[in-house]
Enzyme design. Sequence first.
Site, mmCIF file in Angstrom:
data_model
loop_
_atom_site.group_PDB
_atom_site.id
_atom_site.type_symbol
_atom_site.label_atom_id
_atom_site.label_comp_id
_atom_site.label_asym_id
_atom_site.label_seq_id
_atom_site.Cartn_x
_atom_site.Cartn_y
_atom_site.Cartn_z
ATOM 1 N N GLU A 104 37.332 39.583 -8.634
ATOM 2 C CA GLU A 104 38.692 39.210 -8.217
ATOM 3 C C GLU A 104 39.731 39.446 -9.310
ATOM 4 O O GLU A 104 40.732 38.744 -9.408
ATOM 5 C CB GLU A 104 38.718 37.755 -7.738
ATOM 6 N N GLU B 113 32.212 38.234 -1.378
ATOM 7 C CA GLU B 113 32.265 36.789 -1.166
ATOM 8 C C GLU B 113 33.044 36.528 0.111
ATOM 9 O O GLU B 113 34.110 37.087 0.314
ATOM 10 C CB GLU B 113 32.994 36.068 -2.311
#
Length: 170
Positions: A16, A109
């Site tokens: 991320e 995710e």
Amino acid sequence: SWKGRQIPVLWRPFHEFDGKWFWWGRGGEAGFIRLWRLMYERYTHLHGLNNLIWVLGFSDAPGDLKPWYPGDDVVDILGGDSYKGGAQGDLYRRCLEIAPEGMPICYHENGEIPSRAQMEEENAPWAWFMTWHTRWITSDEFNNHEKLHEVFHDDYFVKLHQVGDFITGK
């Protein structure tokens, strides 16, 4: 030793990064790419870790993903993280724009597990998904028993016991 056995490892450092909420993304695109390539160089060439499969994990933050991409020579798999629900077709397409032909695109995710119907409707054929821990998988809020049963009994998805057959094409 484990190294001598050449066990492949899915290695997903600095996830991320493009969201800029972790230190490794706060310096911007150029700093991240430098950091990624430095780690790749050290792990692969200095330490001889040639069993790592380098997995790049974008967030679902808005913006152009291309400036964050370290390059085809140092990325084996790419994909994204999102907890917004559904199959996240837009995130899939943003990743697809960057990935060279044949590179797997993964939903690294997720909160709510995407169903087959959602993946087909949003044209998001993720190579895999990984549901995050605790409440995302253990409470009925996101993935209730019926949803888990539906997904894990759908022939569309490859299960652990089928991986060998999937790889060999049986």
